[in-house]
Scaffold this active site. Structure first.
Site, short mmCIF file in Angstrom:
data_model
loop_
_atom_site.label_atom_id
_atom_site.label_comp_id
_atom_site.label_asym_id
_atom_site.label_seq_id
_atom_site.Cartn_x
_atom_site.Cartn_y
_atom_site.Cartn_z
CB ILE A 18 42.31 38.34 46.61
CG1 ILE A 18 42.63 38.75 45.16
CG2 ILE A 18 40.92 38.31 47.09
CD1 ILE A 18 42.09 37.71 44.29
CB THR A 124 39.50 31.38 38.88
OG1 THR A 124 39.78 31.62 37.53
CG2 THR A 124 39.65 29.75 38.55
CE1 TYR A 148 44.64 29.51 39.73
CE2 TYR A 148 43.70 30.48 37.53
CZ TYR A 148 43.74 30.39 39.10
OH TYR A 148 43.13 31.29 39.72
CG ASN A 177 41.05 39.90 34.21
OD1 ASN A 177 40.22 38.68 33.79
ND2 ASN A 177 42.22 39.82 33.50
CG HIS A 196 47.67 39.81 36.83
ND1 HIS A 196 46.98 39.33 37.95
CD2 HIS A 196 47.69 38.55 36.02
CE1 HIS A 196 46.72 38.18 37.75
NE2 HIS A 196 46.98 37.22 36.90
#
Length: 356
Positions: A18, A124, A148, A177, A196
């Protein structure tokens, strides 16, 4: 509207998935960017090194940070650097708290020493934990179910306290996602191991892995498989630019969800992938995986109202088409002499987004 360039931007983890897409978007907007990346998970080749300064190093290195802030005087920090394998965070939590929390605090300490007071945080939806209601807005309770997600939630709390103590203003961008690739296929998702759904589906299409494992066909959803909100990586990149505009305009510390507001099941993604690739995919269906909620869908209303942002790629077909162009182009060439082994656990319906 193009961003007004007011100073250098420091992007931590800017060579990751990202981060590298966001760096390219910022450069297109006329920004001056310095990337700090350890290259543990990031890729030097993902950056246009003729237009960006790459500093290779650890964000917990205070001396390096002081040198970087002294030389480049960044106006704001966009923070992507994190470990993001959910399963690993459960078996090795200290690794995640050390990197995602402690090392991030080192960046904040450097910002405080050098008077930098704008911070955009790659957070997230994992900070919410299991959904109490869907679609999920920013008022949803935060009860992360793994280290996480907890490490991200803890840093959000730290950022709020820094705002109160010394005026640091932050935007917490809570992704759903992340998927897709640069539409031109020049850069894309490049994790090792890859966990993923969309990239693993395409790896099965190229023959890099033998099959796709789908966990659970008896969820209370229309086709029995998990439903997720897929947000295109380029939409995430543009959201960071919008968040920067917001802070430059005097915006206050706030969380913002990033998603499309639409959900698609694992089976729907598989069917779309077969249409995009023209291949019949090898799929194995198994029992549910512990901790996978049936449905995760974002309520993006605040992003529209506060940032003036809305996802442009709401149909996952575009995500798959762009990722397929990357997978069969630059990525395939890069790894043509290096066979890819599937990880011991290869989930095909991940809840969280990998960010590094």
């Amino acid at each position: 509207m193009a961003l007004a360039s007011k100073g250098t931007l420091l992007v931590t983890g800017g060579a990751g998935y990202i981060g590298s897409h966001t760096v390219r978007h910022l450069l297109e907007q006329g920004e001056k960017v310095v990337v700090l990346d350890s290259l543990v998970f990031g890729h030097r080749e993902a950056l246009p090194l003729d237009r960006v300064t790459l500093v290779e190093g650890d964000m917990s290195d205070a001396a390096l940070l002081d040198k970087l802030f002294t030389e480049h005087k960044p106006e704001a920090v966009l923070h992507f650097a994190a470990f993001a394998y959910v399963g690993e965070s459960v078996t090795d939590p200290l690794k995640y708290y050390r990197n995602n929390l402690s090392a991030s605090i080192s960046v904040l300490e450097a910002m405080q020493r050098h008077g930098c007071k704008q911070f955009i945080f790659s957070s997230t939806c994992a900070t919410y934990g299991n959904p109490v209601f869907v679609p999920m807005n920013e008022a949803h309770p935060q009860a992360p179910v793994n280290p996480y997600g907890a490490s991200k939630w803890m840093l959000e709390r730290v950022l709020r306290d820094c705002d109160h103590a010394w005026g640091l203003r932050s935007v917490f961008l809570r992704y759903f996602n992340a998927s897709g690739s640069d539409p031109l296929g020049e850069i894309g998702e490049d994790h090792d191991p890859e966990t993923h759904l969309i990239p693993r589906i395409l790896m099965a299409a190229t023959g890099e892995i033998p099959e796709i494992n789908v966990f659970g066909t008896d969820y209370p959803t229309p086709d029995g498989t998990c439903i997720r909100d897929y947000i295109h990586v380029c939409d995430l990149a543009s959201a960071h630019a919008k968040a920067l505009d917001y802070l430059r305009g005097g915006g206050e510390t706030t969380p913002v969800n990033l998603g499309t507001g639409r959900g698609f099941s694992v089976k729907e993604i598989l069917q779309t992938a077969e249409a995009v690739t023209g291949k019949t995919l090898p799929v194995t269906y198994g029992p549910r995986r512990a901790g996978d909620p049936p449905e995760l869908i974002c309520d993006p209303a605040k992003a529209r109202a506060v940032l003036g942002w809305e996802a442009q790629y709401k149909d996952p077909r575009a995500h798959l088409e762009h990722a397929w162009k990357w997978m069969t182009g630059p990525r395939q060439g890069k790894y043509k002499n290096a066979p890819v082994e599937a990880p011991a656990e290869a989930p095909a319906s991940d809840v969280e987004t990998v960010k590094d």
